[in-house]
Write a protein that holds these residues in place. Structure first.
Motif, PDB file in Angstrom:
ATOM      1  N   VAL A 124       0.870  -1.176   0.000  1.00 55.13           N
ATOM      2  CA  VAL A 124       0.000   0.000   0.000  1.00 55.13           C
ATOM      3  C   VAL A 124       0.912   1.232   0.000  1.00 55.13           C
ATOM      4  N   LEU A 125       0.998   1.902  -1.151  1.00 57.15           N
ATOM      5  CA  LEU A 125       1.998   2.935  -1.335  1.00 57.15           C
ATOM      6  C   LEU A 125       1.834   4.091  -0.352  1.00 57.15           C
ATOM      7  N   GLU A 126       0.621   4.562  -0.151  1.00 55.30           N
ATOM      8  CA  GLU A 126       0.419   5.726   0.702  1.00 55.30           C
ATOM      9  C   GLU A 126       0.837   5.430   2.133  1.00 55.30           C
ATOM     10  N   ARG A 127       0.469   4.264   2.640  1.00 46.28           N
ATOM     11  CA  ARG A 127       0.854   3.911   4.009  1.00 46.28           C
ATOM     12  C   ARG A 127       2.360   3.752   4.135  1.00 46.28           C
ATOM     13  N   ALA A 128       2.971   3.126   3.129  1.00 41.53           N
ATOM     14  CA  ALA A 128       4.423   2.923   3.187  1.00 41.53           C
ATOM     15  C   ALA A 128       5.156   4.260   3.173  1.00 41.53           C
ATOM     16  N   ARG A 129       4.758   5.158   2.287  1.00 41.69           N
ATOM     17  CA  ARG A 129       5.409   6.465   2.223  1.00 41.69           C
ATOM     18  C   ARG A 129       5.179   7.259   3.491  1.00 41.69           C
ATOM     19  N   LEU A 130       3.976   7.179   4.031  1.00 44.17           N
ATOM     20  CA  LEU A 130       3.681   7.889   5.268  1.00 44.17           C
ATOM     21  C   LEU A 130       4.551   7.396   6.415  1.00 44.17           C
ATOM     22  N   GLY A 131       4.675   6.074   6.557  1.00 45.93           N
ATOM     23  CA  GLY A 131       5.498   5.528   7.629  1.00 45.93           C
ATOM     24  C   GLY A 131       6.965   5.881   7.485  1.00 45.93           C
ATOM     25  N   LEU A 132       7.490   5.806   6.260  1.00 49.55           N
ATOM     26  CA  LEU A 132       8.896   6.137   6.054  1.00 49.55           C
ATOM     27  C   LEU A 132       9.163   7.628   6.276  1.00 49.55           C
ATOM     28  N   LEU A 133       8.250   8.474   5.850  1.00 50.56           N
ATOM     29  CA  LEU A 133       8.427   9.908   6.096  1.00 50.56           C
ATOM     30  C   LEU A 133       8.417  10.209   7.587  1.00 50.56           C
ATOM     31  N   LEU A 134       7.562   9.550   8.330  1.00 51.93           N
ATOM     32  CA  LEU A 134       7.529   9.753   9.785  1.00 51.93           C
ATOM     33  C   LEU A 134       8.844   9.295  10.419  1.00 51.93           C
ATOM     34  N   LEU A 135       9.389   8.185   9.946  1.00 53.65           N
ATOM     35  CA  LEU A 135      10.664   7.699  10.475  1.00 53.65           C
ATOM     36  C   LEU A 135      11.795   8.665  10.148  1.00 53.65           C
ATOM     37  N   VAL A 136      11.804   9.212   8.927  1.00 51.95           N
ATOM     38  CA  VAL A 136      12.810  10.218   8.549  1.00 51.95           C
ATOM     39  C   VAL A 136      12.688  11.446   9.438  1.00 51.95           C
ATOM     40  N   ALA A 137      11.459  11.887   9.686  1.00 50.46           N
ATOM     41  CA  ALA A 137      11.251  13.075  10.512  1.00 50.46           C
ATOM     42  C   ALA A 137      11.755  12.854  11.928  1.00 50.46           C
ATOM     43  N   LEU A 138      11.506  11.686  12.497  1.00 50.38           N
ATOM     44  CA  LEU A 138      11.958  11.412  13.858  1.00 50.38           C
ATOM     45  C   LEU A 138      13.480  11.355  13.935  1.00 50.38           C
ATOM     46  N   LEU A 139      14.119  10.707  12.960  1.00 50.64           N
ATOM     47  CA  LEU A 139      15.589  10.665  12.952  1.00 50.64           C
ATOM     48  C   LEU A 139      16.174  12.070  12.837  1.00 50.64           C
ATOM     49  N   THR A 140      15.600  12.868  11.964  1.00 47.53           N
ATOM     50  CA  THR A 140      16.100  14.236  11.781  1.00 47.53           C
ATOM     51  C   THR A 140      15.865  15.073  13.025  1.00 47.53           C
ATOM     52  N   ALA A 141      14.715  14.890  13.664  1.00 51.15           N
ATOM     53  CA  ALA A 141      14.370  15.705  14.832  1.00 51.15           C
ATOM     54  C   ALA A 141      15.287  15.425  16.009  1.00 51.15           C
ATOM     55  N   VAL A 142      15.558  14.159  16.285  1.00 48.48           N
ATOM     56  CA  VAL A 142      16.379  13.851  17.460  1.00 48.48           C
ATOM     57  C   VAL A 142      17.805  14.335  17.267  1.00 48.48           C
ATOM     58  N   VAL A 143      18.314  14.269  16.028  1.00 49.33           N
ATOM     59  CA  VAL A 143      19.668  14.763  15.769  1.00 49.33           C
ATOM     60  C   VAL A 143      19.713  16.282  15.862  1.00 49.33           C
ATOM     61  N   THR A 144      18.753  16.946  15.220  1.00 54.30           N
ATOM     62  CA  THR A 144      18.744  18.407  15.218  1.00 54.30           C
ATOM     63  C   THR A 144      18.544  18.958  16.622  1.00 54.30           C
ATOM     64  N   ALA A 145      17.745  18.282  17.437  1.00 54.90           N
ATOM     65  CA  ALA A 145      17.482  18.768  18.794  1.00 54.90           C
ATOM     66  C   ALA A 145      18.750  18.829  19.633  1.00 54.90           C
ATOM     67  N   VAL A 146      19.659  17.896  19.432  1.00 57.35           N
ATOM     68  CA  VAL A 146      20.882  17.843  20.238  1.00 57.35           C
ATOM     69  C   VAL A 146      22.024  18.592  19.576  1.00 57.35           C
ATOM     70  N   LEU A 147      22.181  18.413  18.277  1.00 52.62           N
ATOM     71  CA  LEU A 147      23.371  18.919  17.593  1.00 52.62           C
ATOM     72  C   LEU A 147      23.127  20.195  16.806  1.00 52.62           C
ATOM     73  N   GLY A 148      21.917  20.411  16.324  1.00 50.63           N
ATOM     74  CA  GLY A 148      21.659  21.487  15.380  1.00 50.63           C
ATOM     75  C   GLY A 148      21.593  20.930  13.969  1.00 50.63           C
ATOM     76  N   PRO A 149      21.221  21.749  12.995  1.00 49.78           N
ATOM     77  CA  PRO A 149      21.092  21.250  11.624  1.00 49.78           C
ATOM     78  C   PRO A 149      22.447  20.960  10.990  1.00 49.78           C
ATOM     79  N   VAL A 150      22.518  19.858  10.269  1.00 47.50           N
ATOM     80  CA  VAL A 150      23.727  19.468   9.535  1.00 47.50           C
ATOM     81  C   VAL A 150      23.305  19.146   8.109  1.00 47.50           C
ATOM     82  N   ALA A 151      23.778  19.928   7.171  1.00 48.03           N
ATOM     83  CA  ALA A 151      23.391  19.747   5.762  1.00 48.03           C
ATOM     84  C   ALA A 151      24.374  18.825   5.057  1.00 48.03           C
TER      85      ALA A 151
END
Length: 675
Positions: free
Chosen positions: A570-597
């Motif tokens: 189910v494409l929509e569910r798969a994309r939604l779950g992966l985007l949420l996982l990307v957001a959580l990984l990015t958030a926890v890193v940015t919260a401690v370290l700041g943005p890294v491009a």
């Protein structure tokens, strides 16, 4: 005047549209002068023909009128520049902002301000033009001739924009005593105190008249294609001359007022919507509508400044209005096939990653970890000498949290990049592309600026809230297209540009905390505690296990939507779950370290080049490479200019971005795409 209108505008513009636009421009001009000078229209007309005798007259003649004139000139120049670029490339999503030209011009201004202040004072347009030409060359090498009319050109421009922006930030941080006056300029401010810049800009916009005269014929032939146009007598030198004129208009605008985005994107599209079809009509209408858009945006900036009692740069207002316009234009101009996927620009390596490679990667990671903790310069007898050995208790308490944070953050961002690149099927995708890092950073900065609390107080929760808010906006914007990869990437570009403009507006206040804010935005590990390091490593470990558990979904998504749906995904569910996982990984890193491009961009790409094709192999190898890259950046930041230090995020962004752009350009040239 009627003869000029008849010559420049098509039949559909010869009726009510042109008088309506002209009346709107005059009305906005009167409103702008009233908001800036405080004089009603009758008083404006009377004051226009007499010498100033009081403060209101001085304000009208030397502040309100020059600012309005600057808005008209810059808006017309950016609209005309965007129209030329769009007609040359056949891409309605192209503008000086989306191609990275504005960021390149900005980098040129920063370089000249630091190293060649005399040149900047006498010839401010030339450094800006050089930076814009550098940006354009990189973007064309990234996209190639086959990608000029689609998403690769826009995504390549975003990558170049990130790199040049990181370089400019690094230079400002290292030379703060020379770049302190550049904050307001970087946010795009039209405020004037005399006619100096207006009179400087006016003669330098003369290429606009040449474009209106010479450009229509070659542009009309280019609609048939480059080969057909050359067969009908259009020389390559003519095309390059048109391109150089568009670059010049953008560069002198940046030199005069700073970064103003989206005008060059919106004005040509509005001209097309209102009936301008022929090249000359599109050029003239784009210039008129560009002046109208920028004047209206500046009216909103003046109204907000009077209501809030605080200045708001015009660049922030244009981004606020232009980001939704980019999304709407993308939906209108992109075909469904282009929305669904963006063609990749790089290919995986031909070798396979085996047991020997894993052993080498683990050994390098352990060696870098030991060197980061044990090797550093120390002052001795008035000189510096390198010391290799286990650090004392005090140094150990300072170094192990930084090393652990670098390892964890590098692995987390690399895994987020792998998930995003496989989801969007584009190797130019990264958490920075979707604006997730910018959303978390902006939430923290707004809390520090408006609520008056310390910058890092409540950091993790605020950054997580900002990141999830951006993710929610992305999901809402992409729901109608079934979270199509191309549209998700463009939505991220628009949101990242909007958040960056708001961020520049916060920094443009020029407070004493501006450089502290810039230091945090550069990805700093100076103040990381042991508890924060342990918390981040645990969060990345748990989220990484979830990413590994999604290997089947990643493998199916890489094969294409049709095959994935045929296998029951189910494409929509798969994309939604992966985007949420990307957001959580990015958030926890940015919260401690700041943005890294760029780290989330580079590590997955290197893993693919080394032969890690399967999802699990690419995730693990990219995580190790990301950890090594960020650990190396942290160590170099500590030792390069000892006893001063460089933020590891800034150093990683510059090094990884430069390497990534050079590698992509080299591959493009090797495959013949740079011809």
């Amino acid at each position: 005047m009627q003869a000029v209108i008849t010559l420049l505008l098509p039949a559909s513009w010869r009726g009510w549209r042109y008088p309506l636009l002209l009346c709107g421009l005059l009305g906005l001009l009167s409103l702008h002068l009233w908001l800036d000078g405080g004089l009603h229209p009758a008083a404006q007309w009377a004051q226009l023909w007499q010498a100033p005798v009081d403060f209101s007259g001085l304000q009208f003649h030397y502040a309100a009128l020059p600012r309005a004139a600057m808005a008209l000139l810059v808006g017309a120049a950016l609209g005309l520049s965007g129209s030329v670029l769009q007609q040359l490339t056949g891409n309605r999503l192209v503008s000086p902002m989306t191609l990275g030209l504005s960021a390149g011009a900005w980098l040129g201004v920063v370089l000249a301000s630091i190293f060649l202040p005399g040149v900047l004072a006498l010839h401010p347009a030339w450094p800006a033009l050089g930076g814009a030409m550098l940006a354009l060359g990189l973007v064309l090498l990234l996209a190639g001739p086959q990608g000029l009319n689609g998403l690769p050109l826009v995504l390549g421009g975003m990558a170049v924009n990130l790199l040049l922006g990181a370089l400019a930030t690094a230079l400002v941080l290292l030379h703060d005593q020379y770049a302190r006056n550049l904050f307001v300029w970087g946010a795009g401010d039209l405020a004037q105190i005399d006619w100096q810049w207006t009179l400087w800009l006016l003669p330098r916009l003369s290429p606009a008249l040449l474009l209106l005269w010479l450009a229509p014929r070659p542009l009309s032939l280019l609609v048939l294609g480059l080969a057909a146009a050359r067969g009908r007598g259009v020389a390559i030198s003519t095309i390059l001359l048109l391109l150089l004129a568009a670059l010049w208009l953008s560069a002198v605008s940046v030199a005069a007022v700073g970064l103003i985005g989206f005008i060059g994107l919106v004005a040509p599209n509005l001209a097309s919507l209102l009936g301008a079809r022929q090249p000359r009509a599109q050029l003239a209408a784009s210039a008129l509508l560009g002046a109208l858009c920028l004047l209206g945006s500046d009216c909103l900036a003046l109204a907000f400044s009077q209501w809030a009692g605080d200045s708001l740069p015009s660049g922030a207002v244009t981004a606020l209005l232009g980001a939704p316009a980019l999304l709407w234009l993308a939906r209108r101009n992109l075909r469904p096939a282009q929305q669904a996927a963006a063609p990749p620009s790089v290919v995986a390596g031909q070798r396979r990653w085996g047991r020997g490679g894993w052993l080498l990667a683990v050994s390098l990671l352990l060696l870098l970890t030991l060197l980061s903790v044990c090797l550093s310069p120390m002052p001795a007898g008035g000189q510096l000498r390198w010391v290799l050995g286990w650090p004392e208790a005090l140094l150990w308490s300072l170094r192990w949290p930084r090393s652990l944070v670098a390892l964890s953050a590098g692995a987390g961002l690399a895994m987020a990049g792998v998930l995003l690149q496989r989801l969007l099927r584009n190797p130019l995708a990264s958490p920075d592309l979707l604006g997730l890092s910018a959303g978390g950073s902006l939430a923290l900065l707004l809390a520090a600026s408006w609520l008056g609390q310390p910058l890092l107080q409540g950091g993790p929760l605020l950054v997580l809230a900002g990141t999830l808010l951006v993710l929610g906006l992305l999901l809402w914007l992409g729901r109608r297209q079934g979270y199509a990869p191309g549209m998700m990437a463009l939505s991220g570009i628009a949101l990242a540009a909007l958040l960056d403009a708001l961020l520049q507006a916060v920094l443009a206040k020029g407070t004493a905390d501006s450089f502290a804010v810039l230091g945090w935005l550069a990805g700093s590990s100076y103040r990381v505690s042991g508890a924060q390091a342990l918390w981040l490593s645990l969060a990345v470990l748990l989220l990484g296990m979830l990413a590994l558990a999604a290997q089947r979904v990643l493998a199916l998504l890489s094969t294409g939507d049709g095959v994935a749906q045929g296998r029951g995904l189910v494409l929509e569910r798969a994309r939604l779950g992966l985007l949420l996982l990307v957001a959580l990984l990015t958030a926890v890193v940015t919260a401690v370290l700041g943005p890294v491009a760029f780290l989330g961009l580079l590590a997955p790409h290197i893993a693919a080049l080394l032969g890690a094709r399967r999802p699990v192999a690419q995730l693990l190898l990219a995580a190790m490479l990301g950890a090594m890259l960020l650990l190396l950046a942290d160590w170099l930041g500590r030792v390069l200019i000892y006893p001063r230090q460089l933020p590891l995020g800034m150093l990683a962004s510059v090094l990884c971005g430069a390497y990534f752009i050079v590698l992509l350009c080299w591959q493009r040239l090797r495959r013949g795409g740079g011809r």
